[in-house]
Scaffold this motif. Structure first.
Motif, PDB file in Angstrom:
ATOM      1  N   VAL A 110     -10.210   4.549  -1.127  1.00 51.33           N
ATOM      2  CA  VAL A 110      -9.428   4.023  -2.253  1.00 51.33           C
ATOM      3  C   VAL A 110      -8.026   3.729  -1.746  1.00 51.33           C
ATOM      4  O   VAL A 110      -7.346   4.596  -1.198  1.00 51.33           O
ATOM      5  N   ILE A 111      -7.596   2.478  -1.928  1.00 47.73           N
ATOM      6  CA  ILE A 111      -6.250   2.045  -1.549  1.00 47.73           C
ATOM      7  C   ILE A 111      -5.432   1.970  -2.831  1.00 47.73           C
ATOM      8  O   ILE A 111      -5.820   1.275  -3.774  1.00 47.73           O
ATOM      9  N   THR A 112      -4.318   2.678  -2.868  1.00 47.00           N
ATOM     10  CA  THR A 112      -3.432   2.633  -4.030  1.00 47.00           C
ATOM     11  C   THR A 112      -2.232   1.765  -3.700  1.00 47.00           C
ATOM     12  O   THR A 112      -1.577   1.950  -2.675  1.00 47.00           O
ATOM     13  N   THR A 165     -12.648   9.424  -0.937  1.00 46.37           N
ATOM     14  CA  THR A 165     -13.035  10.329  -2.040  1.00 46.37           C
ATOM     15  C   THR A 165     -14.513  10.352  -2.416  1.00 46.37           C
ATOM     16  O   THR A 165     -14.764  10.618  -3.584  1.00 46.37           O
ATOM     17  N   ILE A 171      -3.759   5.683   1.225  1.00 44.24           N
ATOM     18  CA  ILE A 171      -5.193   5.434   1.358  1.00 44.24           C
ATOM     19  C   ILE A 171      -5.868   6.799   1.354  1.00 44.24           C
ATOM     20  O   ILE A 171      -5.426   7.712   2.040  1.00 44.24           O
ATOM     21  N   GLU A 172      -6.931   6.919   0.566  1.00 43.96           N
ATOM     22  CA  GLU A 172      -7.658   8.181   0.542  1.00 43.96           C
ATOM     23  C   GLU A 172      -9.159   7.919   0.565  1.00 43.96           C
ATOM     24  O   GLU A 172      -9.609   6.855   0.163  1.00 43.96           O
ATOM     25  N   ILE A 230       0.842  -1.198   0.000  1.00 38.37           N
ATOM     26  CA  ILE A 230       0.000   0.000   0.000  1.00 38.37           C
ATOM     27  C   ILE A 230       0.877   1.249   0.000  1.00 38.37           C
ATOM     28  O   ILE A 230       1.769   1.387   0.843  1.00 38.37           O
ATOM     29  N   GLY A 258       0.341   0.666  -8.851  1.00 41.50           N
ATOM     30  CA  GLY A 258      -0.603   1.617  -9.422  1.00 41.50           C
ATOM     31  C   GLY A 258      -2.050   1.185  -9.377  1.00 41.50           C
ATOM     32  O   GLY A 258      -2.943   1.986  -9.648  1.00 41.50           O
ATOM     33  N   ARG A 259      -2.294  -0.081  -9.054  1.00 40.58           N
ATOM     34  CA  ARG A 259      -3.686  -0.534  -8.948  1.00 40.58           C
ATOM     35  C   ARG A 259      -4.388   0.195  -7.815  1.00 40.58           C
ATOM     36  O   ARG A 259      -3.787   0.486  -6.794  1.00 40.58           O
ATOM     37  N   LYS A 260      -5.675   0.440  -8.008  1.00 40.38           N
ATOM     38  CA  LYS A 260      -6.481   1.096  -6.995  1.00 40.38           C
ATOM     39  C   LYS A 260      -7.593   0.150  -6.573  1.00 40.38           C
ATOM     40  O   LYS A 260      -8.254  -0.448  -7.426  1.00 40.38           O
ATOM     41  N   VAL A 264     -11.086  -0.123  -4.281  1.00 42.31           N
ATOM     42  CA  VAL A 264     -12.127   0.619  -3.576  1.00 42.31           C
ATOM     43  C   VAL A 264     -12.733  -0.331  -2.548  1.00 42.31           C
ATOM     44  O   VAL A 264     -13.160  -1.438  -2.878  1.00 42.31           O
TER      45      VAL A 264
END
Length: 72
Positions: free
Chosen positions: A29-31, A25, A22-23, A19, A35-37, A39
């Motif tokens: 959403v974990i990035t 929005t 984490i945001e 990881i 680069g995969r995201k 939700v």
């Protein structure tokens, strides 16, 4: 690995070492490092608590693992 839940209610596991951030929005959403995201339905604070619990569990066991390895 930590457990998280897709928006459809299905649980899956994520390696917290992958990881980046984490945001919210407003969905969480974990990035990941590639680069995969992802939700997830959990809020960011709960995901972070699970990461801390996961790492605490690992580091708590570390001294006994080192001792066992030295005895071999």
């Amino acid at each position: 690995m930590i457990s998280v839940t897709r928006l459809n209610g299905k649980d899956f596991y994520v390696n917290p070492d992958l990881i980046i951030f984490i945001e919210e929005t407003p969905d969480t959403v974990i990035t990941l490092t590639d680069g995969r995201k992802l939700v997830v339905s959990e809020n960011a604070r709960l995901v972070i608590e699970r990461i801390v619990e996961y790492r605490t569990n690992i580091f708590t066991k570390l001294p006994s693992l080192i001792k066992d390895a030295q005895e071999v």
